[in-house]
Design a protein around this motif. Structure first.
Motif, PDB file in Angstrom:
ATOM      1  N   THR A 520      39.646  37.627  33.727  1.00 50.14           N
ATOM      2  CA  THR A 520      38.766  38.667  34.397  1.00 50.14           C
ATOM      3  C   THR A 520      37.490  38.391  33.785  1.00 50.14           C
ATOM      4  O   THR A 520      36.190  38.885  34.640  1.00 50.14           O
ATOM      5  CB  THR A 520      39.394  40.169  34.180  1.00 50.14           C
ATOM      6  OG1 THR A 520      39.905  40.187  33.095  1.00 50.14           O
ATOM      7  CG2 THR A 520      40.410  40.269  34.978  1.00 50.14           C
ATOM      8  N   GLY A 524      35.579  36.121  36.408  1.00 46.81           N
ATOM      9  CA  GLY A 524      35.065  37.469  37.397  1.00 46.81           C
ATOM     10  C   GLY A 524      33.536  37.771  37.088  1.00 46.81           C
ATOM     11  O   GLY A 524      33.139  37.863  36.024  1.00 46.81           O
ATOM     12  N   ASN A 525      32.972  38.279  38.164  1.00 47.42           N
ATOM     13  CA  ASN A 525      31.530  38.341  38.174  1.00 47.42           C
ATOM     14  C   ASN A 525      30.668  37.494  37.183  1.00 47.42           C
ATOM     15  O   ASN A 525      29.716  37.883  36.546  1.00 47.42           O
ATOM     16  CB  ASN A 525      31.448  39.703  37.369  1.00 47.42           C
ATOM     17  CG  ASN A 525      32.140  40.898  38.110  1.00 47.42           C
ATOM     18  OD1 ASN A 525      32.087  40.935  39.186  1.00 47.42           O
ATOM     19  ND2 ASN A 525      33.069  41.881  37.339  1.00 47.42           N
ATOM     20  N   VAL A 555      34.820  36.392  41.665  1.00 46.09           N
ATOM     21  CA  VAL A 555      35.320  37.613  41.728  1.00 46.09           C
ATOM     22  C   VAL A 555      36.663  37.516  41.334  1.00 46.09           C
ATOM     23  O   VAL A 555      37.436  36.705  41.571  1.00 46.09           O
ATOM     24  CB  VAL A 555      35.433  38.481  43.141  1.00 46.09           C
ATOM     25  CG1 VAL A 555      36.242  39.774  42.738  1.00 46.09           C
ATOM     26  CG2 VAL A 555      34.141  38.731  43.664  1.00 46.09           C
ATOM     27  N   GLY A 557      39.772  40.218  39.699  1.00 47.87           N
ATOM     28  CA  GLY A 557      40.214  41.602  39.373  1.00 47.87           C
ATOM     29  C   GLY A 557      41.385  41.275  38.524  1.00 47.87           C
ATOM     30  O   GLY A 557      42.233  40.365  38.488  1.00 47.87           O
ATOM     31  N   GLU A 558      41.873  42.640  37.854  1.00 44.35           N
ATOM     32  CA  GLU A 558      43.079  42.474  37.078  1.00 44.35           C
ATOM     33  C   GLU A 558      44.213  42.189  38.000  1.00 44.35           C
ATOM     34  O   GLU A 558      45.218  41.661  37.405  1.00 44.35           O
ATOM     35  CB  GLU A 558      43.161  44.126  36.537  1.00 44.35           C
ATOM     36  CG  GLU A 558      42.272  44.188  35.525  1.00 44.35           C
ATOM     37  CD  GLU A 558      42.575  43.746  33.989  1.00 44.35           C
ATOM     38  OE1 GLU A 558      43.767  43.304  33.966  1.00 44.35           O
ATOM     39  OE2 GLU A 558      41.908  43.769  33.069  1.00 44.35           O
ATOM     40  N   GLU A 559      44.254  42.548  39.264  1.00 46.61           N
ATOM     41  CA  GLU A 559      45.321  42.421  40.309  1.00 46.61           C
ATOM     42  C   GLU A 559      45.718  40.956  40.309  1.00 46.61           C
ATOM     43  O   GLU A 559      46.856  40.452  40.686  1.00 46.61           O
ATOM     44  CB  GLU A 559      45.107  43.075  41.452  1.00 46.61           C
ATOM     45  CG  GLU A 559      44.113  42.328  42.382  1.00 46.61           C
ATOM     46  CD  GLU A 559      42.656  42.718  42.166  1.00 46.61           C
ATOM     47  OE1 GLU A 559      41.809  41.744  42.726  1.00 46.61           O
ATOM     48  OE2 GLU A 559      42.347  43.456  41.209  1.00 46.61           O
ATOM     49  N   ARG A 560      44.504  40.194  40.023  1.00 45.00           N
ATOM     50  CA  ARG A 560      44.575  38.670  40.394  1.00 45.00           C
ATOM     51  C   ARG A 560      45.556  37.909  39.397  1.00 45.00           C
ATOM     52  O   ARG A 560      45.704  36.682  39.425  1.00 45.00           O
ATOM     53  CB  ARG A 560      43.412  37.898  40.322  1.00 45.00           C
ATOM     54  CG  ARG A 560      42.427  38.409  41.772  1.00 45.00           C
ATOM     55  CD  ARG A 560      42.929  37.327  42.780  1.00 45.00           C
ATOM     56  NE  ARG A 560      42.881  35.986  42.475  1.00 45.00           N
ATOM     57  CZ  ARG A 560      41.791  35.015  42.379  1.00 45.00           C
ATOM     58  NH1 ARG A 560      40.684  35.790  42.609  1.00 45.00           N
ATOM     59  NH2 ARG A 560      41.924  34.144  42.092  1.00 45.00           N
ATOM     60  N   GLY A 581      48.627  46.320  42.737  1.00 43.86           N
ATOM     61  CA  GLY A 581      46.945  46.231  43.029  1.00 43.86           C
ATOM     62  C   GLY A 581      46.524  45.792  44.598  1.00 43.86           C
ATOM     63  O   GLY A 581      45.414  45.352  45.015  1.00 43.86           O
TER      64      GLY A 581
END
Length: 582
Positions: A520, A524-525, A555, A557-560, A581
């Motif tokens: 993440t 991520g981001n 991107v 997210g935690e769900e990934r 998620g």
């Protein structure tokens, strides 16, 4: 009907090897497949063939870049190539897991058929049956490892399903993530006594060391998930934190057994450390390889050289794997400077750089793994600059050939595909002797397990078990082979950095970032970067600036940390629970 089709396929494989086909029957009954050693070997060969040890799909095998793209090591040349969709697409219950999916229950079913039927054979010897059962049970454990690292808990199916089975058997519920990892470990522990102690892994056949390495890797993953993850959905995903030390110990013990066998070594036969590292992936059957997927040009070839050679060599397809500068920064310098010691704020055309210092004095593993400006390759230099300053005037016509003060010729601008994207390219595993590259004419094996990973797994497990001196020793063994200065202390960050640079582009980093639960932050981001170079003909130096390597921020997210099940898969099995998620 399905089982009969499998036996027909094996019969055809077998008959295809016979000299006089007209003397053989058109169909071989399922009752005799496992009564004949040749048919049994053909059946097992097909199981191996259907394993996904290396991602190799897509046009011209361009999918070989999938996990490097997902893990932000390199990307693929163009966004139409499916590895790039691994980070550009959305992950939802509607879109499903996409190109990262692997749902090998068809192959597992075929394994379960052999595991059920081979022991009934009255013609084959008991030792032979035990060794082949062990081999196939390893393959099944490996498939479950591929499942659990994507989805967490999954259904564990160990017998061939039949339409007459109960609803519970036909639509099995997900086991917990812990149960799947325990199944993998216990399966491997059970088969170890029946696997060969002769080194056959480098030849592509499972041996005892291959099984130990899967224990080493899988238990390290389980320990990381217990250490850094979170239990959700009643344990279907996540592992209780109280299991952390036990899993690290299981990984440690398996790694230690390989280490103590003294059957493998780090290849260190060339004083040129970059050339030495490159040779590991070109010299087949060397003593560092524990288990490999074998390839042979055209017969069972792949297209890595066709895809990945730089532009400017007159080759048909090239430059397909641009390396991200963000990943390059993990490679430190041989003089002890960190890979990030060059401030990004200094990367403007106002500053000039000696390209040998900027790149060539980095970790020799970088030099062996990445093409950068003025890399020597196949008897010539590879260029990546977009333009050249000549007496203060910028020239960008790539057909214009300029002459350096030392008499060496250089194009005013490099070949177009080298400049595009990141202006850095994948070099690792490429064969410089493959001059006329073609589709499927590469034969470099893919190393599923090699001894360097043994030491890295051992170091990581030892560190979390409190054996910091042993962890430091393992890391320094790897660094010494690489030609890097020894560490004087050990840390979590040092262990993770060493793993990423040693195993770069070998389908590890993406999964490591997931199990460490750092994806993440790292994936991520973030908008990844490439470079733009301007060469100065008068000074011989380069101006270097950053550019965006990708069109948008990544991107993650935690769900990934677990992939979603698509709607069709959920519809097929009403007992399959969606991951959190999604």
């Amino acid at each position: 009907m399905f089982r009969k089709s499998i036996y027909i396929m094996v019969a055809l494989l077998y008959l295809g090897c016979q000299d006089e086909l007209d003397k053989e029957p058109d169909f071989i009954s399922e009752n005799v497949v496992f009564e004949d050693e040749s048919l049994t070997e053909a059946y097992i060969a097909d199981l191996y063939l259907n394993m996904n040890f290396q991602e190799i799909g897509g046009q011209g095998n361009l999918g070989m870049g999938l996990f490097a793209a997902a893990g932000a090591e390199h990307i693929n040349f163009a966004n139409w190539q499916y590895p790039n969709t691994s980070y550009t697409r959305q992950y939802t219950a509607v879109t499903g897991p996409g190109v990262l999916d692997h749902w090998p229950y068809q192959n597992i079913r075929n394994m379960n058929i052999l595991i059920q039927d081979l022991p009934k054979s009255t013609s084959l010897g008991e030792n032979y049956k035990k060794s082949k059962l062990a081999e196939v049970r390893f393959l099944r454990a490996y498939e479950y490892f591929e499942l659990v690292k994507r989805y967490g808990g999954v259904p564990i199916i160990t017998e061939p399903q039949s339409m007459d089975d109960s609803q519970e058997d036909l639509f099995p519920a997900r086991a917990s993530e812990k149960e799947v990892y325990d199944f993998i470990y216990n399966e491997l522990a059970a088969i170890l006594p029946n696997l060969s102690e002769s080194k056959t892994g480098a030849q592509g056949r499972v041996d005892i060391y291959t099984a130990l390495m899967l224990q080493s890797r899988a238990m390290l993953y389980a320990a990381s998930i217990a250490n850094f993850g979170e239990v959700k959905v009643n344990g279907i995903v996540g592992i209780p934190s109280g299991e952390t030390q036990a899993y690290y110990k299981l990984s440690y013990d398996a790694s230690k057994e390989v280490f103590n066998s003294q059957r493998f070594r780090l290849i260190d036969d060339n004083t040129d450390k970059a050339a030495n590292f490159a040779s590991i992936f070109l010299n087949e059957l060397n003593d560092e390889i524990i288990f490999a997927e074998r390839f042979e040009p055209f017969i069972k070839g792949h297209s890595l050289d066709w895809l990945a050679n730089p532009d400017g060599l007159g080759l048909e397809w090239n430059s397909n794997y641009p390396v991200l500068y963000d990943f390059v920064e993990l490679f430190d310098f041989v003089d002890g400077r960190t890979g990030k010691s060059i401030s990004r704020s200094d990367l403007t055309f106002d500053n000039s750089w000696d390209i040998t210092d900027f790149f060539g004095n980095r970790d020799p593993r970088f030099v062996a793994s990445v093409f950068y400006p003025e890399t020597e390759w196949k008897g010539q230099k590879i260029y990546f600059h977009s333009s050249t300053l000549v007496n203060g005037i910028e020239v960008n016509d790539r057909n214009t050939i300029l002459t350096k003060p030392n008499g060496e010729n250089i194009p005013a601008a490099a070949a177009a595909r080298n400049v595009r994207n990141t202006a850095l390219l994948l070099r690792k595993r490429l064969d410089p002797s493959n001059i006329a590259t073609q589709e499927n004419n590469s034969g470099q094996d893919f190393y599923v397990f090699r001894y360097a990973e043994t030491l890295l797994n051992l170091a990581e497990a030892a560190f979390y078990l409190g054996n910091t001196e042993e962890a430091l020793d393992m890391i320094n063994m790897i660094r010494d082979r690489a030609g890097m200065p020894p560490r004087t202390e050990i840390s979590e960050d040092y262990i993770r950095q060493e793993r990423q640079v040693e195993l770069a582009f070998e389908e590890h980093r993406f999964w490591d970032l997931i199990r460490w639960r750092t994806a993440t932050e790292i994936l991520g981001n973030v908008r990844t970067s490439g470079l733009v170079y301007r060469y100065n003909l008068d000074t011989g130096l380069y101006n270097i600036r950053l550019k965006n390597a990708e069109a948008a921020d990544r991107v993650f997210g935690e769900e990934r940390y677990y992939l979603p099940f698509g709607q069709s898969r959920l519809a097929e099995n009403p007992n399959l629970i969606q991951n959190p998620g999604y």
